[in-house]
Scaffold this active site. Structure first.
Site, PDB file in Angstrom:
ATOM      1  N   HIS A  23      32.249 -14.226   0.948  1.00  0.00           N
ATOM      2  CA  HIS A  23      32.727 -14.262   2.415  1.00  0.00           C
ATOM      3  C   HIS A  23      32.613 -12.762   2.839  1.00  0.00           C
ATOM      4  O   HIS A  23      32.856 -12.261   2.999  1.00  0.00           O
ATOM      5  CB  HIS A  23      34.051 -14.524   1.849  1.00  0.00           C
ATOM      6  CG  HIS A  23      34.883 -14.922  -0.010  1.00  0.00           C
ATOM      7  ND1 HIS A  23      34.205 -14.745  -0.972  1.00  0.00           N
ATOM      8  CD2 HIS A  23      35.424 -16.207   0.045  1.00  0.00           C
ATOM      9  CE1 HIS A  23      34.614 -16.259  -1.951  1.00  0.00           C
ATOM     10  NE2 HIS A  23      34.999 -16.680  -0.745  1.00  0.00           N
ATOM     11  N   HIS A  30      31.039 -23.072  -0.009  1.00  0.00           N
ATOM     12  CA  HIS A  30      31.098 -23.247  -1.511  1.00  0.00           C
ATOM     13  C   HIS A  30      32.658 -24.422  -2.577  1.00  0.00           C
ATOM     14  O   HIS A  30      33.287 -24.432  -1.508  1.00  0.00           O
ATOM     15  CB  HIS A  30      31.208 -21.943  -1.694  1.00  0.00           C
ATOM     16  CG  HIS A  30      32.199 -21.002  -1.247  1.00  0.00           C
ATOM     17  ND1 HIS A  30      32.029 -21.062  -0.089  1.00  0.00           N
ATOM     18  CD2 HIS A  30      33.032 -20.859  -1.743  1.00  0.00           C
ATOM     19  CE1 HIS A  30      33.779 -20.177   0.034  1.00  0.00           C
ATOM     20  NE2 HIS A  30      33.901 -19.612  -0.843  1.00  0.00           N
ATOM     21  N   CYS A  65      43.690 -19.405  -7.753  1.00  0.00           N
ATOM     22  CA  CYS A  65      42.634 -20.441  -6.731  1.00  0.00           C
ATOM     23  C   CYS A  65      41.268 -19.296  -7.706  1.00  0.00           C
ATOM     24  O   CYS A  65      40.982 -18.527  -8.488  1.00  0.00           O
ATOM     25  CB  CYS A  65      42.552 -19.817  -5.776  1.00  0.00           C
ATOM     26  SG  CYS A  65      44.077 -20.696  -4.879  1.00  0.00           S
ATOM     27  N   HIS A  67      36.775 -20.186  -8.221  1.00  0.00           N
ATOM     28  CA  HIS A  67      35.588 -20.999  -8.083  1.00  0.00           C
ATOM     29  C   HIS A  67      34.790 -21.666  -9.133  1.00  0.00           C
ATOM     30  O   HIS A  67      34.622 -19.911 -10.492  1.00  0.00           O
ATOM     31  CB  HIS A  67      33.964 -19.734  -7.540  1.00  0.00           C
ATOM     32  CG  HIS A  67      34.780 -19.296  -6.256  1.00  0.00           C
ATOM     33  ND1 HIS A  67      35.446 -17.784  -5.881  1.00  0.00           N
ATOM     34  CD2 HIS A  67      35.219 -20.170  -4.568  1.00  0.00           C
ATOM     35  CE1 HIS A  67      36.204 -17.690  -4.595  1.00  0.00           C
ATOM     36  NE2 HIS A  67      35.735 -18.595  -4.101  1.00  0.00           N
ATOM     37  N   GLU A  85      43.154 -13.755 -14.262  1.00  0.00           N
ATOM     38  CA  GLU A  85      44.031 -14.248 -12.862  1.00  0.00           C
ATOM     39  C   GLU A  85      45.596 -13.430 -14.008  1.00  0.00           C
ATOM     40  O   GLU A  85      46.004 -12.637 -13.387  1.00  0.00           O
ATOM     41  CB  GLU A  85      43.846 -14.447 -12.129  1.00  0.00           C
ATOM     42  CG  GLU A  85      44.273 -14.375 -10.595  1.00  0.00           C
ATOM     43  CD  GLU A  85      43.975 -15.098  -9.887  1.00  0.00           C
ATOM     44  OE1 GLU A  85      44.915 -15.891  -8.771  1.00  0.00           O
ATOM     45  OE2 GLU A  85      42.956 -15.872  -9.380  1.00  0.00           O
ATOM     46  N   TYR A 102      39.177 -27.131   3.131  1.00  0.00           N
ATOM     47  CA  TYR A 102      39.504 -26.956   4.201  1.00  0.00           C
ATOM     48  C   TYR A 102      38.536 -25.305   4.406  1.00  0.00           C
ATOM     49  O   TYR A 102      37.635 -25.529   4.350  1.00  0.00           O
ATOM     50  CB  TYR A 102      40.641 -25.709   4.087  1.00  0.00           C
ATOM     51  CG  TYR A 102      40.342 -24.745   3.123  1.00  0.00           C
ATOM     52  CD1 TYR A 102      40.263 -23.513   4.091  1.00  0.00           C
ATOM     53  CD2 TYR A 102      40.558 -24.257   1.887  1.00  0.00           C
ATOM     54  CE1 TYR A 102      40.714 -22.264   2.821  1.00  0.00           C
ATOM     55  CE2 TYR A 102      40.498 -23.895   0.430  1.00  0.00           C
ATOM     56  CZ  TYR A 102      40.660 -22.173   1.526  1.00  0.00           C
ATOM     57  OH  TYR A 102      40.490 -20.632   0.693  1.00  0.00           O
ATOM     58  N   GLU A 111      37.486 -18.158   4.733  1.00  0.00           N
ATOM     59  CA  GLU A 111      37.219 -19.317   3.809  1.00  0.00           C
ATOM     60  C   GLU A 111      36.948 -20.736   3.925  1.00  0.00           C
ATOM     61  O   GLU A 111      37.279 -21.052   5.099  1.00  0.00           O
ATOM     62  CB  GLU A 111      38.213 -19.243   3.166  1.00  0.00           C
ATOM     63  CG  GLU A 111      39.460 -18.529   1.736  1.00  0.00           C
ATOM     64  CD  GLU A 111      38.328 -18.523   0.372  1.00  0.00           C
ATOM     65  OE1 GLU A 111      37.144 -18.978   0.528  1.00  0.00           O
ATOM     66  OE2 GLU A 111      38.253 -17.451  -0.067  1.00  0.00           O
ATOM     67  N   GLU A 113      36.115 -24.042   1.878  1.00  0.00           N
ATOM     68  CA  GLU A 113      35.376 -24.693   0.441  1.00  0.00           C
ATOM     69  C   GLU A 113      36.217 -26.199  -0.082  1.00  0.00           C
ATOM     70  O   GLU A 113      36.644 -26.362   1.073  1.00  0.00           O
ATOM     71  CB  GLU A 113      37.163 -23.967  -0.301  1.00  0.00           C
ATOM     72  CG  GLU A 113      36.083 -22.416  -0.809  1.00  0.00           C
ATOM     73  CD  GLU A 113      37.524 -21.480  -1.298  1.00  0.00           C
ATOM     74  OE1 GLU A 113      37.050 -20.069  -1.498  1.00  0.00           O
ATOM     75  OE2 GLU A 113      38.404 -22.045  -1.577  1.00  0.00           O
ATOM     76  N   TRP A 158      45.811 -22.548   3.118  1.00  0.00           N
ATOM     77  CA  TRP A 158      45.241 -23.737   1.844  1.00  0.00           C
ATOM     78  C   TRP A 158      46.622 -24.166   1.676  1.00  0.00           C
ATOM     79  O   TRP A 158      46.467 -25.489   0.889  1.00  0.00           O
ATOM     80  CB  TRP A 158      44.286 -23.164   0.977  1.00  0.00           C
ATOM     81  CG  TRP A 158      45.070 -21.841   0.336  1.00  0.00           C
ATOM     82  CD1 TRP A 158      44.764 -22.027  -0.723  1.00  0.00           C
ATOM     83  CD2 TRP A 158      43.957 -20.686   0.583  1.00  0.00           C
ATOM     84  NE1 TRP A 158      45.083 -20.971  -1.585  1.00  0.00           N
ATOM     85  CE2 TRP A 158      44.774 -19.829   0.019  1.00  0.00           C
ATOM     86  CE3 TRP A 158      43.426 -20.105   1.440  1.00  0.00           C
ATOM     87  CZ2 TRP A 158      44.278 -18.683  -0.718  1.00  0.00           C
ATOM     88  CZ3 TRP A 158      43.740 -18.441   1.177  1.00  0.00           C
ATOM     89  CH2 TRP A 158      44.072 -17.708   0.704  1.00  0.00           C
TER      90      TRP A 158
END
Length: 193
Positions: A23, A30, A65, A67, A85, A102, A111, A113, A158
């Site tokens: 980022h 990604h 959110c 990855h 999280e 987005y 961002e 993604e 997002w």
């Protein structure tokens, strides 16, 4: 070191990069995911991103959110990340928006993604990791969605785009239909292979 799957414009994996390096002002495309987590009473969990985060600090957003790791099943990554999280276990992890994508900019950080969206359930209140989440609240979906759509509630870019697409799935989020997994980006379909 957490790694992120880099993507071509067609959604094929074309490399990996350490998350800490992904980022910046020219973030490569990604793979990510977003999750909307609902409690036993049907309310939605919203989180405020930690103010210490590099990307979009202090913004109200959806539940979680993350990855997927290289080779990790994307639905399994939802369970892993919500545990890390938010300190919760999830059930009924359901793909609802397989093609969400987005690009957003805040403070010079981008961002970028392909970010399939999932709905899941939990039976407990979160115990958030303070490096990820400043605070949380449970809200009624219909009221929240209405406030986002008419601009009365500010959320992450997002989340605002996702809410607009999610309301089209129907008024009851627990009845949103499961999406066809073949519509996922190829890298997300083949991650577990």
């Amino acid at each position: 070191m957490e790694q992120v799957v880099l993507l071509s414009e067609s959604g094929e994996a074309n490399g990996v990069l350490d998350k800490a390096e992904v980022h910046h002002h020219d973030t490569p495309l990604h793979l990510a995911f977003s999750c909307y987590l609902f409690g036993p009473d049907g309310r939605l969990l919203l989180t405020t991103r930690a103010r210490t985060k590099k990307t979009f600090p202090g913004l109200l957003t959806n539940s979680c959110c993350g990855h997927p790791a290289p080779g990790e099943d994307i639905a399994a990554s939802v369970g892993r990340r919500t545990g890390q999280e938010l300190g919760v276990e999830v059930t009924d992890v359901t793909l609802v928006l397989p093609r969400f994508r987005y690009r957003a900019v805040m403070g010079g950080i981008v961002e970028n993604e392909m970010c399939p969206v999932f709905r899941a359930r939990t039976g407990t209140d979160p115990v958030p990791d303070p490096s990820e989440v400043d605070s949380y609240e449970w809200v009624d979906w219909a009221g929240f969605a209405g406030e986002v759509l008419d601009g009365r509630r500010a959320v992450s870019p997002w989340c605002a785009e996702q809410v607009a697409q999610l309301v089209a799935l129907g008024p009851d989020p627990l009845a949103w239909p499961a999406a066809d997994e073949s519509l996922l980006p190829p890298a997300a379909r083949t991650a577990a292979a």
